[in-house]
Design a protein around this motif. Structure first.
Motif, PDB file in Angstrom:
ATOM      1  N   ARG A 110       0.952  -1.131   0.110  1.00 58.04           N
ATOM      2  CA  ARG A 110       0.041   0.479  -0.115  1.00 58.04           C
ATOM      3  C   ARG A 110       1.055   1.285   0.453  1.00 58.04           C
ATOM      4  N   ARG A 111       2.264   1.401   0.153  1.00 54.64           N
ATOM      5  CA  ARG A 111       2.860   2.318   0.428  1.00 54.64           C
ATOM      6  C   ARG A 111       2.655   3.278   1.660  1.00 54.64           C
ATOM      7  N   GLU A 112       2.324   2.623   2.511  1.00 55.15           N
ATOM      8  CA  GLU A 112       2.158   3.085   3.793  1.00 55.15           C
ATOM      9  C   GLU A 112       2.813   3.401   4.695  1.00 55.15           C
ATOM     10  N   VAL A 113       2.934   4.420   5.145  1.00 57.85           N
ATOM     11  CA  VAL A 113       4.233   4.579   6.801  1.00 57.85           C
ATOM     12  C   VAL A 113       3.134   5.206   7.778  1.00 57.85           C
ATOM     13  N   TYR A 114       3.488   3.863   9.425  1.00 55.70           N
ATOM     14  CA  TYR A 114       2.787   4.927  10.691  1.00 55.70           C
ATOM     15  C   TYR A 114       4.042   4.881  11.254  1.00 55.70           C
ATOM     16  N   ARG A 115       3.335   5.847  11.936  1.00 58.62           N
ATOM     17  CA  ARG A 115       4.746   5.977  13.524  1.00 58.62           C
ATOM     18  C   ARG A 115       4.025   6.104  14.446  1.00 58.62           C
ATOM     19  N   ASP A 116       4.108   4.766  15.225  1.00 62.69           N
ATOM     20  CA  ASP A 116       2.867   4.726  16.897  1.00 62.69           C
ATOM     21  C   ASP A 116       1.663   5.366  16.393  1.00 62.69           C
ATOM     22  N   GLY A 117       0.712   4.850  14.863  1.00 56.27           N
ATOM     23  CA  GLY A 117       0.359   4.580  15.002  1.00 56.27           C
ATOM     24  C   GLY A 117      -0.583   6.311  13.796  1.00 56.27           C
ATOM     25  N   ARG A 118       0.673   6.623  13.788  1.00 57.05           N
ATOM     26  CA  ARG A 118       0.447   8.284  12.778  1.00 57.05           C
ATOM     27  C   ARG A 118       0.929   7.422  11.684  1.00 57.05           C
ATOM     28  N   TYR A 119       0.631   8.513  10.501  1.00 59.35           N
ATOM     29  CA  TYR A 119      -0.226   7.500   9.312  1.00 59.35           C
ATOM     30  C   TYR A 119       1.738   9.478   9.257  1.00 59.35           C
ATOM     31  N   VAL A 120       2.020   8.714   8.779  1.00 55.05           N
ATOM     32  CA  VAL A 120       3.635   9.429   7.873  1.00 55.05           C
ATOM     33  C   VAL A 120       3.264   9.804   6.176  1.00 55.05           C
ATOM     34  N   ALA A 121       3.483  10.289   5.597  1.00 58.36           N
ATOM     35  CA  ALA A 121       3.460  10.931   4.267  1.00 58.36           C
ATOM     36  C   ALA A 121       5.031  11.203   3.704  1.00 58.36           C
ATOM     37  N   LEU A 122       5.649  10.120   2.758  1.00 52.16           N
ATOM     38  CA  LEU A 122       6.762  10.340   2.407  1.00 52.16           C
ATOM     39  C   LEU A 122       6.477  10.404   0.708  1.00 52.16           C
ATOM     40  N   THR A 123       7.692  10.770   0.120  1.00 52.41           N
ATOM     41  CA  THR A 123       8.036  10.944  -1.066  1.00 52.41           C
ATOM     42  C   THR A 123       8.741   9.413  -1.550  1.00 52.41           C
ATOM     43  N   ARG A 124       8.462   9.149  -2.956  1.00 56.04           N
ATOM     44  CA  ARG A 124       8.592   7.849  -3.017  1.00 56.04           C
ATOM     45  C   ARG A 124       9.772   7.685  -2.862  1.00 56.04           C
ATOM     46  N   LYS A 125      10.698   8.428  -2.996  1.00 53.94           N
ATOM     47  CA  LYS A 125      12.018   7.946  -2.878  1.00 53.94           C
ATOM     48  C   LYS A 125      12.233   8.156  -1.344  1.00 53.94           C
ATOM     49  N   GLN A 126      12.175   8.434  -0.355  1.00 54.44           N
ATOM     50  CA  GLN A 126      11.666   8.540   1.188  1.00 54.44           C
ATOM     51  C   GLN A 126      11.249   7.406   1.262  1.00 54.44           C
ATOM     52  N   PHE A 127      10.984   6.370   0.738  1.00 55.29           N
ATOM     53  CA  PHE A 127       9.764   5.528   0.613  1.00 55.29           C
ATOM     54  C   PHE A 127      10.634   4.417   0.939  1.00 55.29           C
ATOM     55  N   ALA A 128      11.519   4.290  -0.492  1.00 52.65           N
ATOM     56  CA  ALA A 128      12.169   3.675  -1.067  1.00 52.65           C
ATOM     57  C   ALA A 128      13.842   3.862  -0.131  1.00 52.65           C
ATOM     58  N   VAL A 129      14.028   4.455   0.501  1.00 52.03           N
ATOM     59  CA  VAL A 129      15.026   4.477   1.564  1.00 52.03           C
ATOM     60  C   VAL A 129      14.535   3.553   3.096  1.00 52.03           C
ATOM     61  N   LEU A 130      13.698   4.446   3.422  1.00 50.83           N
ATOM     62  CA  LEU A 130      13.077   3.779   4.718  1.00 50.83           C
ATOM     63  C   LEU A 130      12.480   1.992   4.248  1.00 50.83           C
ATOM     64  N   GLU A 131      12.501   1.747   3.497  1.00 50.15           N
ATOM     65  CA  GLU A 131      12.231   0.525   3.216  1.00 50.15           C
ATOM     66  C   GLU A 131      13.769  -0.551   3.036  1.00 50.15           C
ATOM     67  N   VAL A 132      14.760   0.369   2.907  1.00 54.38           N
ATOM     68  CA  VAL A 132      15.310  -0.976   2.526  1.00 54.38           C
ATOM     69  C   VAL A 132      16.019  -1.163   4.046  1.00 54.38           C
ATOM     70  N   LEU A 133      16.133  -0.118   5.292  1.00 54.63           N
ATOM     71  CA  LEU A 133      16.257   0.509   6.636  1.00 54.63           C
ATOM     72  C   LEU A 133      15.199  -0.597   7.321  1.00 54.63           C
TER      73      LEU A 133
END
Length: 228
Positions: free
Chosen positions: A138-161
């Protein structure tokens, strides 16, 4: 995720590459078999997308070499040949999936995500660490239940980490996994992207810098906040 796309029709290759980038999938394109083998020799790819009818070595020959290498790299055959015996021969060569032209780009993205999940079956589809919840489909990120909007590149980097599960990932590896072959190895794009990603995720910083080595997700970030 980083994929190799072997497609000799320039317009189609460019459309696939650009479409995959929009889905946060880095894609390198080879217009013939020789170029594909060169890229396979110097880069590590998660998946190979092969048109069967490219200038030699053909997509079939490339598939055979990938299988023979024992790398376990998933192969998606991409071709206009849609007869059952064509598909059967593709699977016999070692293809893991088969998509006939014309196709919807969204379907290609979904199939690539499914192959990547199968490849890394030991990891759950939705990954959680240090209060982060990352859903790659879904290309979704949450931190402690809070939705975090990321750019495509930020999401790709976070996915690797996140996939590293707290292990250190070098800037070179991030550049390799989240950018494509045209990325400048001397660029500061990784540092800038990680810095922006930290701010998007908020305090306490969940991405730690390991001086001279790289970056990692800090599993103790939440505990540090609780003890503050």
């Amino acid at each position: 995720m980083r994929v190799l796309v072997v497609e000799d029709e320039p317009y189609m290759a460019e459309a696939i590459r650009d479409g995959l980038r929009l889905a946060a999938i880095a894609a390198d394109v080879a217009g013939d078999g020789e170029a594909a083998l060169r890229l396979l020799h110097v880069n590590d790819y998660d998946i190979a997308v092969l048109d069967r009818d490219v200038p030699p070595p053909t997509g079939d020959e490339i598939a055979a070499r990938i299988v023979a290498s024992g790398s376990g790299m998933p192969i998606l055959m991409l071709t206009a040949a849609d007869r059952l015996d064509d598909k059967a021969s593709g699977f016999e060569l070692g293809a893991d999936d088969y998509l006939t032209k014309p196709f919807e780009l969204q379907e290609l993205v979904l199939r690539l995500r499914a192959l990547d999940r199968r490849r890394a079956h030991h990891r759950p589809p939705v990954r959680e660490i240090a209060g982060l919840r990352l859903d790659p489909f879904r290309r979704e990120v949450y931190r402690d239940g809070r939705y975090v909007a990321l750019t495509r590149k930020q999401f790709a980097v976070l996915e690797v980490l996140v996939a590293a599960e707290g292990g250190v990932v070098s800037a070179e590896e991030l550049l390799h996994r989240a950018w494509d072959e045209h990325a400048d190895p001397f660029t500061n794009a990784v540092r800038i992207t990680v810095s922006a990603l930290r701010k998007r995720l908020g305090e306490p910083w969940v991405i730690a810098t390991v001086a001279g080595v790289g970056y990692r997700i800090d599993p103790d970030a939440r505990r540090a906040e609780a003890g503050a």
